[in-house]
Enzyme design. Structure first.
Site, PDB file in Angstrom:
ATOM      1  N   THR A 186       0.848  -1.197   0.000  1.00 28.28           N
ATOM      2  CA  THR A 186       0.000   0.000   0.000  1.00 28.28           C
ATOM      3  C   THR A 186       0.879   1.240   0.000  1.00 28.28           C
ATOM      4  O   THR A 186       2.078   1.158  -0.283  1.00 28.28           O
ATOM      5  CB  THR A 186      -0.996  -0.020   1.180  1.00 28.28           C
ATOM      6  OG1 THR A 186      -1.953   1.015   1.000  1.00 28.28           O
ATOM      7  CG2 THR A 186      -0.313   0.171   2.527  1.00 28.28           C
ATOM      8  N   ASN A 187       0.308   2.389   0.299  1.00 27.79           N
ATOM      9  CA  ASN A 187       1.085   3.642   0.335  1.00 27.79           C
ATOM     10  C   ASN A 187       0.622   4.469   1.522  1.00 27.79           C
ATOM     11  O   ASN A 187      -0.219   4.031   2.299  1.00 27.79           O
ATOM     12  CB  ASN A 187       0.915   4.389  -0.991  1.00 27.79           C
ATOM     13  CG  ASN A 187      -0.537   4.613  -1.317  1.00 27.79           C
ATOM     14  OD1 ASN A 187      -1.241   5.298  -0.599  1.00 27.79           O
ATOM     15  ND2 ASN A 187      -1.009   4.001  -2.408  1.00 27.79           N
ATOM     16  N   ARG A 188       1.152   5.666   1.644  1.00 26.78           N
ATOM     17  CA  ARG A 188       0.938   6.445   2.866  1.00 26.78           C
ATOM     18  C   ARG A 188      -0.355   7.266   2.864  1.00 26.78           C
ATOM     19  O   ARG A 188      -0.601   8.019   3.795  1.00 26.78           O
ATOM     20  CB  ARG A 188       2.126   7.372   3.076  1.00 26.78           C
ATOM     21  CG  ARG A 188       3.417   6.628   3.272  1.00 26.78           C
ATOM     22  CD  ARG A 188       4.596   7.566   3.144  1.00 26.78           C
ATOM     23  NE  ARG A 188       4.703   8.412   4.302  1.00 26.78           N
ATOM     24  CZ  ARG A 188       5.471   8.150   5.351  1.00 26.78           C
ATOM     25  NH1 ARG A 188       6.215   7.073   5.353  1.00 26.78           N
ATOM     26  NH2 ARG A 188       5.516   8.955   6.376  1.00 26.78           N
TER      27      ARG A 188
END
Ligand code: CTP
Length: 416
Positions: A225-227
């Site tokens: 995933t990402n932030r």
């Protein structure tokens, strides 16, 4: 740079109808910066009522705020003729901002204590509250401080986060009070939103918005995933709904939204693509605020990978570019908005994405700047239009940024 956009609504200058802001000041070295915040707010036409804690007066004099505020500063619960000054201030306030907010203030406010004028006023108000923490890095990173802050955020308090920089005593680290200009922007942004509450310029408009970072499974317990926190996309959904739009939010986040917003929860880029394409056909406005993962494991395993299986040989493949697909399928009159989170060459990259993806507006931010983008409550963006227009929105609460984006969207909608 483009036009400078003031996100605040028109702030009246006559004393009667000026927004009423309580400026809380607590006992930190950064208390001297609250003087600048006070002066700037008064200059902007805000009525500022300063409230200092007893211990704050060890750092900064009450007389300074008496002179610069719109009314005399108050320190004790018993200073006024009225025996209940906290309810007068709490009820009258359009907004309360605490500059600086010490670890002690955050703990007492999170715990609902009301043992001095400032905490009593905070507990006695229904107005929006902005806290601007400042403390040494070790204190800022302490789990108790972060827990208290999380509690306050979950109750709707806006945080203007501290910056990295030189701290008292010569140390360098995170915990330095945000710049007064950024604090004032956040306050004016929130006040502006209040003025905008009665606006209904999106009545009858169907708006589809995506939010959050997608999660691409490796196995049943792991994902890529990402932030992204989804805060800006959710702020857009709320702002559009408040302005009268029928809003559908396709999101990976479980953040609470206005009850009128229809929410479709998704996990992966593939889920998001299905949800967005299914609904885009009937939407007047489509906003891709989500941070879609660009790559996903080619195969998602059905059972958990164990260490004993050895280091996995992860083979990745590209995810679908949802925004480009929306750009290809858009119908006459539909307004399409993309986001570009960059760390360098922001205008060049944003302009390239604007044309490549076939959108009307590209909202770009430099996520390496303090207080901007991922998981912050504030954002600073530049909106690039396909017509060549460029609008800078200075560091503001994400709600205020959402309204600024919607202002641009409104201008592009066909007459209704
Ligand atoms: N986007 C999308 N589908 C993807 C990737 C991105 O719809 N698979 C959308 C995002 O929601 C955003 C815009 O495209 O509105 C730009 O996303 P960004 O991550 O900045 O750019 P990318 O297209 O991923 O390009 P790059 O990796 O080169 O930055």
């Amino acid at each position: 740079m483009g036009d400078r956009l003031n996100v605040e609504g028109p702030v009246p200058t006559d004393g009667e109808s000026a927004p009423f802001v309580v400026l809380g000041v607590t006992a930190g070295i950064a208390a001297y910066k609250a003087v600048e915040v006070c002066r700037r707010l008064v200059d902007a036409g805000v009525h500022v009522a300063p409230v200092l804690t007893e211990r704050a007066t060890h750092f900064i004099g009450k007389t300074t705020f008496d002179a610069l505020g719109s009314e005399d500063a108050q320190v004790g619960l018993w200073d006024e003729a009225s025996p209940i000054p906290h309810t007068r201030l709490g009820q009258r306030a359009d907004l309360i901002v605490v500059v600086p907010a010490t670890a002690d203030l955050l703990a007492r406010y999170a715990g609902g204590l009301a043992d001095d004028l400032l905490t009593a006023t905070l507990v006695a108000t229904a107005a929006p509250v902005v806290v601007c923490p400042a403390m040494h890095t070790e204190m800022w990173e302490h789990p108790a401080v972060q827990h208290n802050l999380g509690l306050l955020v979950s109750r709707g308090v806006t945080v203007v986060p501290p910056e990295e920089g030189r701290l008292a005593g010569g140390d360098v680290g995170s915990g330095r009070l945000a710049e007064p200009a950024a604090i004032v922007e956040a306050v004016l942004g929130l006040l502006g939103r209040r003025h905008l509450r009665s606006r209904s310029d999106l009545t009858g408009v169907r708006l589809l918005v995506s939010a959050g970072g997608t999660r691409e499974p490796i196995d049943p317990v792991r994902f890529i995933t990402n932030r992204s926190s989804g805060k800006q996309g959710h702020a857009l959904a709320n702002a559009a709904s408040r302005r009268g739009a029928e809003v559908v939010l396709v999101t990976t986040s479980d953040r609470v939204v206005d009850p009128d917003v229809v929410v479709e929860q998704v996990e992966t880029a593939a889920d998001m693509e299905v949800a967005m394409l299914a609904r885009a056909g009937t939407a007047d406005v489509v906003v891709m605020a989500a941070a879609v993962a660009d790559f996903r494991p080619k195969v998602a395993l059905d059972s958990k990978l164990h260490k004993s299986d050895g280091v996995p040989d992860l083979v990745l493949e590209a995810t679908p570019d949802i925004l480009s697909e929306l750009g290809r399928r858009r119908h006459e009159g539909q307004v399409l908005v993309g986001f570009a989170a960059e760390t360098d060459q922001v205008p060049e990259r944003a302009r390239a994405k604007l044309t490549d993806k076939g959108v009307d507006l590209m909202v770009a931010n430099d996520v390496s700047a303090p207080g901007v983008g991922f998981d912050n409550d504030t954002n600073e963006v530049t909106i690039f239009g396909v017509d060549g227009s460029v609008t800078d929105v200075t560091l503001s609460a994400k709600d205020a940024v959402a309204d600024a984006i919607l202002d641009r969207v409104c201008a592009l909608l066909p007459p209704r």
